[in-house]
Each structure stands twice: as C-alpha cells, then as structure tokens.
Design a protein around this motif. Structure first.
Motif, PDB file in Angstrom:
ATOM      1  N   VAL A   1      41.300  48.319  41.354  1.00 30.67           N
ATOM      2  CA  VAL A   1      41.339  46.944  40.862  1.00 30.67           C
ATOM      3  C   VAL A   1      41.973  46.927  39.474  1.00 30.67           C
ATOM      4  O   VAL A   1      41.718  47.817  38.654  1.00 30.67           O
TER       5      VAL A   1
ATOM      6  N   TYR B   1      42.813  41.146  34.323  1.00 29.34           N
ATOM      7  CA  TYR B   1      43.522  40.660  33.150  1.00 29.34           C
ATOM      8  C   TYR B   1      42.666  39.600  32.465  1.00 29.34           C
ATOM      9  O   TYR B   1      42.204  38.649  33.102  1.00 29.34           O
TER      10      TYR B   1
ATOM     11  N   GLU C   1      43.283  36.991  35.787  1.00 30.15           N
ATOM     12  CA  GLU C   1      43.823  37.387  37.077  1.00 30.15           C
ATOM     13  C   GLU C   1      43.160  38.675  37.542  1.00 30.15           C
ATOM     14  O   GLU C   1      42.626  39.445  36.725  1.00 30.15           O
TER      15      GLU C   1
ATOM     16  N   TYR D   1      43.908  41.864  40.648  1.00 26.68           N
ATOM     17  CA  TYR D   1      44.641  42.444  41.771  1.00 26.68           C
ATOM     18  C   TYR D   1      43.795  43.584  42.319  1.00 26.68           C
ATOM     19  O   TYR D   1      43.336  44.451  41.571  1.00 26.68           O
TER      20      TYR D   1
ATOM     21  N   GLU E   1      43.290  46.423  45.788  1.00 26.23           N
ATOM     22  CA  GLU E   1      43.902  46.993  46.975  1.00 26.23           C
ATOM     23  C   GLU E   1      43.011  48.090  47.539  1.00 26.23           C
ATOM     24  O   GLU E   1      42.223  48.711  46.825  1.00 26.23           O
TER      25      GLU E   1
ATOM     26  N   LYS F   1      44.979  43.900  50.645  1.00 22.58           N
ATOM     27  CA  LYS F   1      45.280  43.620  49.245  1.00 22.58           C
ATOM     28  C   LYS F   1      44.886  42.184  48.929  1.00 22.58           C
ATOM     29  O   LYS F   1      44.954  41.308  49.791  1.00 22.58           O
ATOM     30  N   ILE F   2      44.502  41.958  47.677  1.00 24.99           N
ATOM     31  CA  ILE F   2      44.157  40.622  47.205  1.00 24.99           C
ATOM     32  C   ILE F   2      44.753  40.432  45.819  1.00 24.99           C
ATOM     33  O   ILE F   2      44.636  41.313  44.961  1.00 24.99           O
ATOM     34  N   PHE F   3      45.394  39.273  45.622  1.00 25.17           N
ATOM     35  CA  PHE F   3      45.802  38.877  44.277  1.00 25.17           C
ATOM     36  C   PHE F   3      45.302  37.461  44.056  1.00 25.17           C
ATOM     37  O   PHE F   3      45.555  36.570  44.870  1.00 25.17           O
ATOM     38  N   GLU F   4      44.593  37.225  42.921  1.00 29.53           N
ATOM     39  CA  GLU F   4      44.055  35.904  42.635  1.00 29.53           C
ATOM     40  C   GLU F   4      44.295  35.538  41.182  1.00 29.53           C
ATOM     41  O   GLU F   4      44.120  36.375  40.284  1.00 29.53           O
ATOM     42  N   ASN F   5      44.707  34.291  40.971  1.00 28.38           N
ATOM     43  CA  ASN F   5      44.789  33.698  39.642  1.00 28.38           C
ATOM     44  C   ASN F   5      43.499  32.914  39.445  1.00 28.38           C
ATOM     45  O   ASN F   5      43.313  31.839  40.016  1.00 28.38           O
TER      46      ASN F   5
ATOM     47  N   GLY G   1      45.266  32.180  45.227  1.00 28.51           N
ATOM     48  CA  GLY G   1      45.256  33.581  45.589  1.00 28.51           C
ATOM     49  C   GLY G   1      46.030  33.843  46.861  1.00 28.51           C
ATOM     50  O   GLY G   1      46.384  32.926  47.616  1.00 28.51           O
TER      51      GLY G   1
ATOM     52  N   GLU H   1      48.960  36.993  56.117  1.00 30.19           N
ATOM     53  CA  GLU H   1      48.787  36.487  54.755  1.00 30.19           C
ATOM     54  C   GLU H   1      47.914  35.245  54.785  1.00 30.19           C
ATOM     55  O   GLU H   1      48.091  34.371  55.643  1.00 30.19           O
TER      56      GLU H   1
END
Length: 750
Positions: A214, A217, A235, A237, A239, A255-259, A265, A293
């Motif tokens: 992980v 930010y 943020e 990220y 995986e 994988k995950i990306f979130e604002n 996300g 996705e």
C-alpha cells in the motif's frame, strides 16, 4: 524484523557527528553507531510541520548501546534534515517522572530531563505489549505533558516559549492505523508519502483495507495562524490480494486506487459483495458483482461487462451476465440497475432480460409467498403469506420488526389465518406466532377424534440481555389439542422441540455458569408424542444449577468439573383411554370393519412431586505419552430426594410417596486417543480437490460405575440422573476425516 507504524514507525540511516547531551550528565562514549530503541506501555504520534512527535507513557524506556534511560513519561521530537544526498536527523527527548540514566557504572536520577541523541543505525518505536498499537493522529495533540515538554525544551535551548494554545486547542484529525511488515515514509513537495509492504492493514473509521502493498498520500495543509499544518488523508494505492470493507460492501480486487478527498476510485479485476436485505430479522443474503474495472464515485459503483449473482459459492451455480451495471446509493435505498442481462446456469445461457432494477436494501413485498395444491386430508388448498408493512402499516415498526399475515383456505377443513411477528433490537429479540382454523372434520390422522372445531396455537419466544451478563429466555406456548401439530404442521411436529412455557435465566462467565429454570405447562399432553399413547409432561418449578467446567489446578496437571442443582420436579400423566373395540358379523360371510371408540375426557393419573438435590464432581488428569493422549478420571455424585417410591409388599404396586432417600454414585474411567494423518497428491478440477489429507483418530473409552447405593426402581424417574445404576462399558471408535484446500493459488484454504 517486523516493522509497522503501529510497532516501529520509521527507520532512517543518519550520518551525523556524534553529540549526546543530558542535563547534569554527559554520555562519555561515542555510541552514535548503535540504534535507538524506544518503548512504553502506550504511544501516540502526530506530525507537526516537518517534525514527527511521539508521546510515550507508562514504563517508558530509551536505550542506545550501553546507555539507558527509564522514565514515567517521554516526549520525542524527530526531524529530518537533508544535506546533499544524505538524510540526517536529530532526535530530541524530554523525560519526566522517576527518570534514571544508566551509563556503564554510573547511575543518575532526575525529576525531568532533556537530551538530544544521534544515531547512524536507525531508531525503533514500539509498545511494550504486542496487542497495543501506536495511535496515529493527523493533528497536533496538545496534552498537558506536551505543553510542559515544550516549555522545558525551549528553556534548555535558550529560546522563548510560544504558547500554541492561545487561540484554543486544535481538533484531532481522523485516526488512520497502519500495520505492515515494513514501512517507510518521506516528504515530497508538502505531501507525506507512506509506503507499507507486506501484510498491510489500514483502518480508517469504519473502513478496513488489507493488501500486500500500500502507498498512502497525506497533504500538508496550512492551518490558521499560529497553528501547525494539518495532515489530510488524500490518496491510497493498494495491490495484491486487496480486500476493502466499507459498511455493507466488501470489495476484493487485484489493485485499488482511490482519491479520498474526491471520493473517487478504480478497482481492477475486482468483485463487490453487497448485502441484500430482506425483512429486518430474516437472513441477509449477499449479492456478488464482478468486472475487470469497477469505478467508485462517492459510494456509487459502475461496472462494464461483468456478472452478478446471489449464489454464495466461489464458482456460482447461476449468475447474470451484463453489459453495464450501476449501484446508486441514496439514503435508505441502494438501487442496482443492469442492462443486457443474460441469465446463466453454470455456463449455459437460459434467459435474456434487457433491463433489471431492484433495491439491495429492504424493498417491501406485499405478497411474500403463495402455494396451491391438493392432498387427501385437506382437499384442494391455497396458502398465502402477506407482508403487512408492505401496505404502509407500521412504518416505524418495520425498521426493527416484520409482521406477516397467513391467509389460507383448505377445501375439506375450511378457512385458516395466522400472524407471525419477528423483532430484533440491540438488547433483545424474539418472535410470536399464532394460527387458527375452524375445522369441519371429526377425525384426525390415526382416527383421533377432534375435540373442538376451534383449533390453533400460540407461541412467543423472547431473549433479553440483562445487566452483569445475565440473559433471560422466555417461552409461552399453548396448543389447542393433542393432535393439532401432527395434522397441520408435520415439519414442526417431526423436527422442532416440544412447545413449553418457561422462564430461563443464565449467567456464563469463562468456565462457570449459573442457571435458573421455572417451567410450568399450560397443558398436560406432549404434542410431539403419538396422541393415542400415554403422555407425560415434566415441570421444574424451580430449578437452580451451578456449573464449573475444566477448572485447572496444580499447574494444570488436574482439571475439576462440577455441577450442582436443586430442583422441584413435577410430572403429570395424561392419556386417551379406548372404551371398546367391536367387530360385528353381518351374515353371508361379511364383517363390519372394526371401529375404536375413545373417551374424550383423558384419564389423569396422580402427579409425582419430588425435591431433588444433586451434586456431581469429577477430577481428570490429562497427559500425553509417546504421541498418545490419555485422560483418566474419577467422579463423586451425591443425590438426595424428598420422596421416593413406596411399594406395597403384598401387591408389589406403587402406592404413592415413600420416605426421603439419599444416593451415592462413583464413576471411574479413562479415554485415550491419538491422531494419524497422511497426505495424498490427488487433484481434480471437477470436484475442486487440491491434494487430500486423511486424518484418522482411533479412540478407546472405558467407563465403570462400581458403586450406586440406591436401586433406581426405588426412586421417582424424571431424567437420566435418577436412572443411574452400576455398569461397565468399553467403547472403541475410529473417526475418519478427509481435508483438501480450495481457492486460487496463494489463497487456498482448508
């Protein structure tokens, strides 16, 4: 070595000249090449501009090489300094309360002190107890100890103290807990970056994120004048085996990306499991949605070219394949819409639906269930179940309960109706059930006569959580007649326990428990016994028990188990007595079928009443020898009765109550077992088998009761305690179990 923000916040290599100073004493040797270890009972941390602050309390200890400091409380300031390509740092420490400095043979005591330490080997910060975690705050925590440390630090450095709380205290930021095998952190253009590697667990409010790796930010936002910069979770990220729990949703992804700030996300190769909520107290079913996705916008999801299913298996038996799916959450609703849906059983397409729409949360249905058919005893029948809340009745009640009306019609029996009320709140739950029918028949199954046309039942079961770990169970039941359940509710008659009326209190703490039972029947017959037999009902009014299970003593070499009870036992007999059975000859070789005629008033026998005291105590001494488990035991049972059986010496018949009696019983025995296992390299894709493990457990049990001082025939018989007699038995058992692992590689479980 396992490192984490909850156990070890940061490890930095620092190349710096050696400088170790303490008030009233100096470190004699150069120990900068040793790491610094900081530990305490409780530790919290926050970021103040470019300085990381730690507050440690309770048995705080700081160690570097041969130097060691112990204190009640500690404040630590850690600052990063970049010089060229090297990262340097300065560690400032304030100690208060029973401070002691150990340095070789010198020992110095202080009430409070301040020192600066340098290391080129890194630092570690961790709680003394592994179950405690370092509490991480986004905002500065201006405790009384921290203010005192700031004043002392300013005085030692010859600087004026600036009160940071002049305009009021700052609010604490949202807590973000991070746990991982390895954690690193740095600043990049006013952004705090934290990299967590290996078995990462992030907890923020009600959300929990687990992954292999992980990156987080945090923005360093400027606050009001004279206040420290505020760190804001920006943020994330993640995986590798990513699992994100968020309220009713469970997201599993590669994988995950979130604002976090914008609540947007993207989930890659993911599956969402949301909860499909039927009426409040019924079983909740998950709905699984997957796709390559998944886009997340403020808790709403959009998926292209995926599938969803209500089947809970890893490889669902049925599913809907869709081109686009959306989940929109608004208030109390969570609406799923899907386009171009193909319903599949396994891999075979069955039906096509251009559009689907339903609420994942509760969506009331007026008609919940209906059924029709024909039987020999009821004729044609039509049954329905209606959700009364679906008609707008009891809107507030529907938040914590369900109310269902059963409206039925039986051709040969007439109309019937019933209510089912289920409820659940934090401290109690239960249900009430009723049913009534005006029966037109005269005989039930087995030609049992129907006593009255008005037939039915009432049942209420309730569990209440009380103070001091007490729990109360209440059941009130009444059944109209003896053959009612056999006639109308065959599944309940064959599977469920008998209906009763009782109050049961229990308090269980560890291996000890106290129970109280008050049971009194509203009828004399047992609805789960063939209605033409002699039936009997036991009552315990009251029964008080105290139990101890497996209490170890003598360093665990012995275990003690005990059960003591005081109970008033009562039994009422009831039966239907056949008056005659006739067979009439009609002549010319013809006979009239035999007919049984029953007396509709049951024959009542005299009740039995006994006050019984019973205590059973057992010692066992489990041990192992050469891989074999042994468990020898010896017990002692003492039972006292207020009344016994009185027998006429001439007729040898029971004439009622006899004198009080006591009984002693001593059981002796042992059991032994071992576990044998072997693994076979067997693989089968169809049965999802990935190797087989065969576990075999042979057991040998020997039970012997050489002493029982009373013949059980002299005692009133209520349960197994009264039936004890001398016996001996030897049992041999062999248990076999096959195990396999299922799941994707790296995620297989037994």
């Amino acid at each position: 070595m396992r490192l984490s923000l909850s156990t070890i916040f940061v490890v930095l290599l620092i190349v710096l000249c050696n400088r170790n100073i303490t008030q009233g004493a100096r470190i004699k040797k150069n120990i900068s090449h040793y790491p610094i270890h900081i530990s305490a009972d409780s530790i919290s941390t926050w970021q103040n501009n470019e300085i990381r602050v730690f507050q440690a309390g309770g048995n705080a200890e700081i160690e570097q090489g041969e130097a060691r400091i112990i204190a009640d409380n500690v404040i630590i300031w850690f600052k990063e300094i970049k010089t060229g390509q090297l990262v340097e740092g300065n560690i400032e420490i304030y100690c208060s309360g029973n401070v002691t400095l150990f340095q070789e043979e010198n020992i110095q005591d202080f009430k409070e002190t301040y020192l600066e330490l340098v290391t080129t080997a890194g630092i570690s910060v961790k709680p003394i107890l592994a179950r405690n975690q370092v509490k991480s705050f986004e905002d500065e925590q201006r405790s009384e100890l921290y203010v005192q440390a700031e004043k002392f630090r300013a005085k030692e450095n010859g600087e004026p103290y600036k009160d940071e709380t002049a305009t009021g205290t700052t609010e604490a930021g949202e807590l973000v807990d991070i746990l991982a095998d390895d954690i690193d952190t740095w600043l990049e253009n006013d952004v705090r970056v934290i990299v967590a590697v290996g078995n990462v667990r992030i907890k923020k409010g009600e959300e929990t994120l687990n992954a292999d790796n992980v990156i987080l930010y945090f923005d360093q936002e400027k606050s009001e004048q004279d206040k420290p910069a505020k760190q804001v979770y920006k943020e994330v990220y993640a995986e590798g085996n990513v699992t994100l729990r968020r309220k009713d949703d469970l997201i599993v992804a590669e994988k995950i990306f979130e604002n976090i700030k914008e609540e947007k996300g993207l989930f890659v190769n993911s599956t969402i499991s949301s909860v499909l909520k039927p009426p409040t107290v019924r079983i909740q079913k998950p709905v699984f949605m997957s796709g390559e996705e998944i886009k997340n916008t403020k808790g709403n999801y959009e998926i292209n070219n995926g599938d969803f299913s209500l089947c809970g298996f890893g490889h669902p038996h049925y599913r809907f394949k869709y081109s686009k799916l959306r989940i929109i959450k608004t208030g109390e609703k969570s609406v799923l819409t899907a386009k171009n849906n193909v319903f599949k059983i396994g891999k075979v397409p069955i039906l096509y639906f251009p559009y689907l729409n339903f609420n994942l949360k509760r969506s009331p249905k007026r008609l919940q269930e209906w059924n029709t058919g024909k039987t020999t005893r009821f004729g044609r029948f039509f049954t329905t179940d209606w959700d009364l809340y679906g008609f707008g009745f009891g809107e507030k009640l529907s938040e914590w309960s369900d109310l269902t009306l059963s409206a039925d019609f039986l051709e040969l029996r007439g109309p019937a109706a019933g209510l089912d009320f289920q409820y659940k709140k934090p401290n109690y739950y239960g249900y009430a059930n009723t049913y009534y029918i005006n029966d037109d028949e005269e005989l039930d199954i087995n030609d049992v006569p129907v006593d009255s046309k008005n037939r039915g039942h009432f049942l209420w079961r309730h569990r209440q959580k009380l103070l001091n770990n007490w729990v109360a169970d209440i059941e009130i039941s009444h059944v109209g007649d003896r053959s009612y359940f056999r006639e109308y509710f065959q599944p309940e008659f064959k599977i469920q326990k008998d209906r009763t009326t009782l109050l049961y209190l229990k308090n269980i703490s560890g291996n000890r428990g106290t129970t109280f039972l008050a049971e009194h029947q509203l009828r004399t017959y047992d609805t789960l016994v063939d209605s033409v037999r002699l039936s009997r009902k036991n009552e315990s009014f009251p029964e008080l028990k105290y139990r101890i299970i497996g209490e170890p003593f003598r360093d665990g070499r012995l275990n003690f188990t005990s059960e003591t009870e005081l109970v008033y036992q009562n039994r009422v007999f009831d039966r239907i007595t056949p008056l005659k059975a006739e067979t009439n000859f009609l002549g010319r070789g013809e006979w009239l079928t035999a007919e049984r005629v029953f007396d509709r008033s049951p024959a009542r026998l005299d009740p039995e009443e006994t006050v019984r005291f019973d205590t059973f105590n057992m010692l066992n001494a489990p041990f192992g020898f050469m891989g074999q488990r042994f468990n020898p035991f010896i017990g002692f049972r003492l039972t006292g009765y207020s009344e016994s059986v009185k027998v006429n010496p001439v007729t040898l018949s029971n004439e009622g109550s006899g004198s009080p009696r006591g009984r002693v019983a001593i059981p002796i025995g042992f059991n032994t077992s071992t576990t044998l296992s072997r693994t076979y390299s067997v693989y089968n894709k169809l049965l999802n088998i990935n190797r087989l493990r065969h576990i075999m457990v042979p057991e040998l049990m020997f039970n012997f009761m050489p002493i029982v001082t009373q013949d059980p025939e002299d005692l009133n018989q209520f349960d197994g305690i009264d039936a004890l007699d001398t016996y001996q038995s030897v049992k041999f058992g062999l248990r076999n179990r096959l195990q396999t692992k299922r799941g994707e590689p790296g995620k297989r479980k037994r």
